[in-house]
Motif scaffolding. Structure first.
Motif, PDB file in Angstrom:
ATOM      1  N   ILE A  67       0.711  -1.388  -0.001  1.00 16.77           N
ATOM      2  CA  ILE A  67       0.031   0.046   0.023  1.00 16.77           C
ATOM      3  C   ILE A  67       0.719   1.293  -0.078  1.00 16.77           C
ATOM      4  CG2 ILE A  67      -2.104  -1.220   1.084  1.00 16.77           C
ATOM      5  CD1 ILE A  67      -1.133   0.064   3.762  1.00 16.77           C
ATOM      6  N   ASP A  83       0.343  -4.319  10.150  1.00 16.01           N
ATOM      7  CA  ASP A  83       0.789  -2.940  10.033  1.00 16.01           C
ATOM      8  C   ASP A  83       0.263  -2.280  11.485  1.00 16.01           C
ATOM      9  OD1 ASP A  83       2.479  -2.486   7.888  1.00 16.01           O
ATOM     10  OD2 ASP A  83       0.676  -1.909   6.871  1.00 16.01           O
ATOM     11  N   PHE A 106       2.525   0.075  13.626  1.00 19.63           N
ATOM     12  CA  PHE A 106       2.709   1.460  13.253  1.00 19.63           C
ATOM     13  C   PHE A 106       1.692   2.438  14.215  1.00 19.63           C
ATOM     14  CE2 PHE A 106       4.487  -0.561   9.582  1.00 19.63           C
ATOM     15  CZ  PHE A 106       5.661  -0.161   9.778  1.00 19.63           C
ATOM     16  N   ALA A 111       1.417   5.091  15.419  1.00 19.52           N
ATOM     17  CA  ALA A 111       1.324   6.627  14.932  1.00 19.52           C
ATOM     18  C   ALA A 111      -0.241   6.708  14.295  1.00 19.52           C
ATOM     19  CB  ALA A 111       2.301   7.089  14.242  1.00 19.52           C
ATOM     20  N   ASN A 112      -0.303   5.732  13.649  1.00 15.93           N
ATOM     21  CA  ASN A 112      -1.472   5.702  12.758  1.00 15.93           C
ATOM     22  C   ASN A 112      -2.956   5.532  13.338  1.00 15.93           C
ATOM     23  OD1 ASN A 112       0.648   4.532  10.270  1.00 15.93           O
ATOM     24  ND2 ASN A 112      -0.229   6.425   9.955  1.00 15.93           N
ATOM     25  N   ARG A 137      -5.730  -2.054   6.299  1.00 14.94           N
ATOM     26  CA  ARG A 137      -5.638  -1.415   7.479  1.00 14.94           C
ATOM     27  C   ARG A 137      -6.766  -1.282   8.430  1.00 14.94           C
ATOM     28  NH1 ARG A 137      -0.507   2.207   8.873  1.00 14.94           N
ATOM     29  NH2 ARG A 137      -1.000   1.365  10.813  1.00 14.94           N
ATOM     30  N   GLY A 158       0.029   9.862  11.863  1.00 15.46           N
ATOM     31  CA  GLY A 158       0.726   9.829  10.730  1.00 15.46           C
ATOM     32  C   GLY A 158       0.652  11.153   9.673  1.00 15.46           C
ATOM     33  N   ARG A 165      -2.869   9.827   1.658  1.00 17.32           N
ATOM     34  CA  ARG A 165      -3.728   8.786   2.780  1.00 17.32           C
ATOM     35  C   ARG A 165      -5.152   9.548   3.208  1.00 17.32           C
ATOM     36  NH1 ARG A 165      -1.120   4.407   4.378  1.00 17.32           N
ATOM     37  NH2 ARG A 165       0.188   3.645   2.727  1.00 17.32           N
ATOM     38  N   TYR A 223       4.365   9.436   2.074  1.00 17.32           N
ATOM     39  CA  TYR A 223       2.783   9.210   1.735  1.00 17.32           C
ATOM     40  C   TYR A 223       2.279   9.576   2.996  1.00 17.32           C
ATOM     41  CZ  TYR A 223       3.815   5.083   4.265  1.00 17.32           C
ATOM     42  OH  TYR A 223       4.391   4.344   5.489  1.00 17.32           O
ATOM     43  N   HIS A 224       2.729   9.790   4.188  1.00 12.39           N
ATOM     44  CA  HIS A 224       2.310  10.383   5.503  1.00 12.39           C
ATOM     45  C   HIS A 224       3.279  11.521   5.927  1.00 12.39           C
ATOM     46  CE1 HIS A 224       0.672   6.366   7.150  1.00 12.39           C
ATOM     47  NE2 HIS A 224      -0.623   7.069   6.805  1.00 12.39           N
ATOM     48  N   ASP A 251       4.265  12.411   8.563  1.00 10.32           N
ATOM     49  CA  ASP A 251       5.450  12.047   9.712  1.00 10.32           C
ATOM     50  C   ASP A 251       6.626  11.347   8.746  1.00 10.32           C
ATOM     51  OD1 ASP A 251       4.601   9.580   9.455  1.00 10.32           O
ATOM     52  OD2 ASP A 251       4.100   9.355  11.474  1.00 10.32           O
ATOM     53  N   THR A 252       6.358  11.266   7.690  1.00 11.26           N
ATOM     54  CA  THR A 252       7.682  10.749   6.825  1.00 11.26           C
ATOM     55  C   THR A 252       8.488  11.744   6.420  1.00 11.26           C
ATOM     56  OG1 THR A 252       6.718  10.681   4.586  1.00 11.26           O
ATOM     57  CG2 THR A 252       6.454   8.376   6.006  1.00 11.26           C
ATOM     58  N   ALA A 306       8.383  -1.787   5.140  1.00 15.47           N
ATOM     59  CA  ALA A 306       6.783  -1.491   5.143  1.00 15.47           C
ATOM     60  C   ALA A 306       6.563   0.014   5.191  1.00 15.47           C
ATOM     61  CB  ALA A 306       6.186  -2.184   6.557  1.00 15.47           C
ATOM     62  N   GLY A 307       7.788   0.882   4.927  1.00 19.23           N
ATOM     63  CA  GLY A 307       7.364   2.276   4.877  1.00 19.23           C
ATOM     64  C   GLY A 307       7.440   3.231   6.164  1.00 19.23           C
ATOM     65  N   GLY A 308       7.965   2.387   7.170  1.00 23.54           N
ATOM     66  CA  GLY A 308       7.974   3.142   8.496  1.00 23.54           C
ATOM     67  C   GLY A 308       9.292   3.063   9.138  1.00 23.54           C
ATOM     68  N   CYS A 340       6.844   6.173  13.423  1.00 22.98           N
ATOM     69  CA  CYS A 340       5.330   5.561  13.004  1.00 22.98           C
ATOM     70  C   CYS A 340       5.211   4.449  14.049  1.00 22.98           C
ATOM     71  CB  CYS A 340       5.587   4.897  11.657  1.00 22.98           C
ATOM     72  SG  CYS A 340       6.194   5.796  10.250  1.00 22.98           S
TER      73      CYS A 340
HETATM   74  N1  ARG Z   1       2.871  -0.046   5.900  1.00 23.49           N
HETATM   75  C1  ARG Z   1       2.294   0.961   6.602  1.00 23.49           C
HETATM   76  C2  ARG Z   1       1.385   1.974   5.591  1.00 23.49           C
HETATM   77  O1  ARG Z   1       1.583   1.922   4.582  1.00 23.49           O
HETATM   78  C3  ARG Z   1       3.246   1.929   7.243  1.00 23.49           C
HETATM   79  C4  ARG Z   1       2.697   2.872   7.966  1.00 23.49           C
HETATM   80  C5  ARG Z   1       3.893   3.949   8.368  1.00 23.49           C
HETATM   81  N2  ARG Z   1       3.176   5.019   9.523  1.00 23.49           N
HETATM   82  C6  ARG Z   1       3.710   5.990   9.436  1.00 23.49           C
HETATM   83  N3  ARG Z   1       2.888   7.067  10.424  1.00 23.49           N
HETATM   84  N4  ARG Z   1       4.079   6.905   8.659  1.00 23.49           N
HETATM   85  O2  ARG Z   1       0.184   2.256   6.090  1.00 23.49           O
END
Ligand code: ARG
Length: 282
Positions: A22, A66, A69, A71-72, A91, A122, A140, A168-169, A171-172, A259-261, A265
């Motif tokens: 995702i 996931d 994470f 934070a989400n 999710r 996030g 998102r 994509y978030h 917080d990245t 996983a992108g975090g 996260c």
């Molecule tokens: N695989 C998760 C997603 O794509 C990673 C989430 C990372 N969380 C964040 N707060 N950036 O949703």
């Protein structure tokens, strides 16, 4: 003992894996994780945070990989939490687990109307100097959340548009730090957002990180007091943070980057007191 220790919510990676795609970081990583390494990296982060803060853990649940994470899970302010409603179906099953945890913890759980996509802390980050909520949209969370958050939480919301799918978030690529400092990666934002950030955060308080640092998730940092925990930072970025008075702790979180975090996260700050009216801003 420091009585003002921060509290962070974490969720152990017992069932963590990359089992769907995702975000671009997950591509090529399905079933390529090493859970033992993930557990080691997660524990190292937890132990490091426990030196300066309190960590609470919510139980891991099979089938929602996931959920590590945290934070989400939602956006906290005072005794309220705005529950996330995830954009991706993969999710969405996490929502009930987060809702139950928050309610049991005594928080008032608020919901976005019509399950408008909203991915919690996030995409929604409190400024650390001004009474302001930064809100990232474009990937998102839905842009329409901004006025709803302002209304629900009675706080000024500054929306910023994200344009690079790798970030994509919010917080990245954006990290408000104690004292009103800011780490961010300008190229992750559209030009209007870049101008807005530059206008609202004084030059000497913001650091535009390099592409390399951004791709190493340096902006995905956990800040507690003078401490900053992150996956990796270049010597130049470490020097900048030290010059601002921060102590940098680098902890490899490569399994979670699949996983992108990374660090931020994996945590949700549970103590976000409301600012009192009339408090100084920057
Ligand atoms: N695989 C998760 C997603 O794509 C990673 C989430 C990372 N969380 C964040 N707060 N950036 O949703």
């Amino acid at each position: 003992m420091n009585q003002h220790r921060d509290i962070f919510l974490m969720c152990a990676p017992e069932y963590f894996e990359v089992s769907y795609i995702i975000n671009p970081w997950m591509e090529g990583n399905v079933a390529h994780g090493n859970r033992a390494n993930a557990q080691g990296q997660w524990q190292a982060l937890m132990h490091a945070l426990q030196q300066v803060a309190q960590v609470e853990c919510m139980p891991a649940v099979a089938g929602v990989p996931d959920m590590v994470f945290t934070a989400n899970g939602g956006l906290l302010l005072g005794d309220q939490v705005v529950l996330s409603s995830f954009l991706h179906v993969q999710r969405q099953a996490e929502e009930a687990h987060f809702a139950a945890w928050f309610a049991a913890r005594g928080l008032r759980v608020l919901h976005m109307p019509h399950a408008l996509p909203f991915e919690g802390a996030g995409d929604a980050l409190l400024d650390r100097a001004a009474d302001l909520l930064w809100f990232g949209h474009g990937h998102r969370s839905d842009a329409a959340c901004a006025p709803l958050l302002a209304e629900l939480l009675d706080i000024e919301v500054q929306a910023v548009k994200l344009v690079d799918p790798r970030f994509y978030h919010l917080d990245t690529c954006f990290c408000p730090l104690q004292g009103g400092y800011l780490l961010y990666y300008p190229d992750a934002f559209d030009t209007a957002a870049q101008a807005c950030i530059a206008a609202r955060v004084p030059l000497e308080k913001r650091c535009a990180v390099s592409r390399e640092d951004a791709l190493n998730f340096a902006c995905n940092a956990v800040n507690s007091g003078e401490h900053v925990f992150l996956n990796h930072a270049s010597p130049a970025l470490i020097a900048q943070l030290q010059q601002w008075g921060f102590r940098v702790h680098q902890l490899a979180l490569t399994e979670f980057m699949k996983a992108g975090g990374a660090a931020k996260c994996l945590t949700l700050k549970m103590n976000e007191p409301r600012r009192k009216a009339g408090m100084p801003t920057r």
